[in-house]
Design an enzyme around this catalytic site. Structure first.
Site, PDB file in Angstrom:
ATOM      1  N   GLY A   1       0.734  -1.231  -0.190  1.00 38.54           N
ATOM      2  CA  GLY A   1      -0.126  -0.107   0.089  1.00 38.54           C
ATOM      3  C   GLY A   1       1.048   1.494   0.007  1.00 38.54           C
ATOM      4  O   GLY A   1       2.162   1.129   0.257  1.00 38.54           O
TER       5      GLY A   1
ATOM      6  N   GLY B   1      -0.440  -5.326   0.788  1.00 39.58           N
ATOM      7  CA  GLY B   1      -1.748  -4.927  -0.087  1.00 39.58           C
ATOM      8  C   GLY B   1      -1.958  -5.804  -1.238  1.00 39.58           C
ATOM      9  O   GLY B   1      -3.103  -5.953  -1.721  1.00 39.58           O
TER      10      GLY B   1
ATOM     11  N   GLU C   1       5.224  -6.417   7.070  1.00 38.73           N
ATOM     12  CA  GLU C   1       4.802  -5.385   8.071  1.00 38.73           C
ATOM     13  C   GLU C   1       5.319  -5.079   9.334  1.00 38.73           C
ATOM     14  O   GLU C   1       5.510  -4.021   9.831  1.00 38.73           O
ATOM     15  CB  GLU C   1       3.101  -5.232   8.405  1.00 38.73           C
ATOM     16  CG  GLU C   1       2.355  -4.794   7.066  1.00 38.73           C
ATOM     17  CD  GLU C   1       2.138  -6.374   6.193  1.00 38.73           C
ATOM     18  OE1 GLU C   1       2.683  -7.301   6.592  1.00 38.73           O
ATOM     19  OE2 GLU C   1       1.475  -6.034   5.089  1.00 38.73           O
TER      20      GLU C   1
ATOM     21  N   ASP D   1      -2.074  -6.937   7.633  1.00 37.99           N
ATOM     22  CA  ASP D   1      -3.462  -6.564   7.671  1.00 37.99           C
ATOM     23  C   ASP D   1      -4.251  -7.172   6.576  1.00 37.99           C
ATOM     24  O   ASP D   1      -3.894  -8.401   5.881  1.00 37.99           O
ATOM     25  CB  ASP D   1      -3.805  -5.298   7.802  1.00 37.99           C
ATOM     26  CG  ASP D   1      -2.802  -4.256   6.716  1.00 37.99           C
ATOM     27  OD1 ASP D   1      -2.111  -5.096   5.802  1.00 37.99           O
ATOM     28  OD2 ASP D   1      -3.222  -3.225   6.379  1.00 37.99           O
TER      29      ASP D   1
END
Ligand code: QUE
Length: 340
Positions: free
Chosen positions: A68, A117, A140, A148
């Site tokens: 992302g 992402g 991450e 996530d």
């Protein structure tokens, strides 16, 4: 300098809806506009009776989607613009859920970097085709975020000793090559790059089952070789036990895992373990809601801005975490980030 290249190109080709993530200089990392356009294309193709399946691809030959636009999120967080941070993650996670519930085959052709992402827009779909050039990871903890995009649902459910593979991937950010991603359970099919154009062409006829015919058997790879060590060391649900087992294992592999863990945000490691523990018993929508709530606390924590600075802005790869050591992280502060 007119013709600005669109960051997402969605077309109908034959019986397929094709979606190209097209920001190759950023390794097709998702910004807010791309997420919006992906969601629009997904909605349109779901409704269109001329579309039997969706093909998702990345432009440029190097990446499917590297993640992302965390630099923009960092800037918004540092500016105190919580609404922008919230909107980005809310729209991204809504897209992840839409893909999980998609009424047609959602086929990702992953021929390069696919992290964060990029996992989110592929792993919830019906087919994740990887080539030998695919590189999949949830990295991450290196930037003090957490796994996530619905991976708090996916990672605890990977095959093998319950939770172990997911904890390894999430805590260390281990990068898996194509065949390894199939072994771990993140990808569903391995197709050599040289056969990808033929697969794509065949898919335009609208029958997803052609994926099976193009897929190559996966020879035992690095994940199978490491599986016993992973499942032993990452079987415990707490960090001190994991690190004690790795220390006792004493192999080159175990030492490398410990080195990696010592470089990650200590707070993020503990947040990640708690997230996966909770995610193991929740459904995907509940996991995504938990993740969204967690983004509020995590993007306010100083480690997030520092991690993105060290890895993606200054690129010195020398983050200064606070607190700096795992032993100094207050478990109550970690639980507080979950809102309890
Ligand atoms: C850990 C991460 C990310 C990362 C590197 C890490 C991440 C992410 C990106 C990324 C890569 C290329 C880009 C971009 C972002 O890198 O989440 O905008 O062009 O999005 O070690 O979590």
């Amino acid at each position: 300098m007119d013709a600005v290249e669109p960051s997402v190109v969605a077309r109908v080709e034959g019986r397929a809806g094709t979606i190209l993530m097209n920001r190759p200089r950023a390794l097709n990392a998702l910004d807010g506009e791309m997420i919006e356009r992906l969601a629009e294309a997904a909605a349109r193709f779901a409704e269109d009776p001329a579309v039997d399946l969706v093909i998702l691809e990345g432009a440029g030959g190097r990446a499917f989607c590297a993640g992302g636009d965390v630099r923009a999120i960092r800037a918004a967080a540092l500016a105190g613009d919580a609404a922008t941070v919230e909107r980005f993650f809310a729209e991204e996670y809504a897209l992840n859920r839409r893909i999980a519930e998609y009424p047609k085959p959602w086929i990702s052709l992953i021929d390069g970097v696919c992290m964060g992402g990029g996992i989110g827009v592929s792993v919830h779909g019906s087919h994740r085709v990887v080539t030998e050039h695919a590189l999949m990871a949830m990295p991450e903890t290196a930037i003090a975020l957490f796994p996530d995009v619905g991976t708090s649902y996916v990672l605890p459910r990977l095959p093998g000793t319950p939770g172990a593979m997911g904890r390894w991937l999430a805590l260390t950010g281990a990068r898996l090559r194509g065949a390894e991603a199939v072994e771990a359970g993140l990808a569903t099919h391995h197709v050599p790059r040289e056969r990808l154009p033929a697969l794509r062409e065949a898919l335009l006829a609208g029958d997803a089952s052609v994926v099976e015919r193009h897929a190559a058997a996966v020879p035992p790879g690095a994940v199978e070789a490491a599986r016993a060590a992973v499942e032993f060391a990452f079987a415990p649900g707490d960090l001190s036990s994991i690190m004690a087992v790795l220390t006792a294992q004493g192999t080159d592999w175990a030492r490398a895992q410990l080195d990696v863990l010592h470089r990650m945000s200590p707070t993020s490691l503990l947040v990640t373990l708690e997230l996966l523990r909770r995610g193991a018993t929740m459904d995907l929508p509940a996991c995504l809601a938990m993740e969204l709530a967690l983004t509020r606390a995590v993007t306010r924590h100083p480690d997030f801005a520092e991690g993105v600075r060290a890895v993606l802005v200054d690129k010195d790869n020398a983050p200064r975490w606070s607190p700096p050591a795992i032993a100094d992280v207050d478990p109550a502060a970690v639980l507080a980030m979950f809102g309890d």
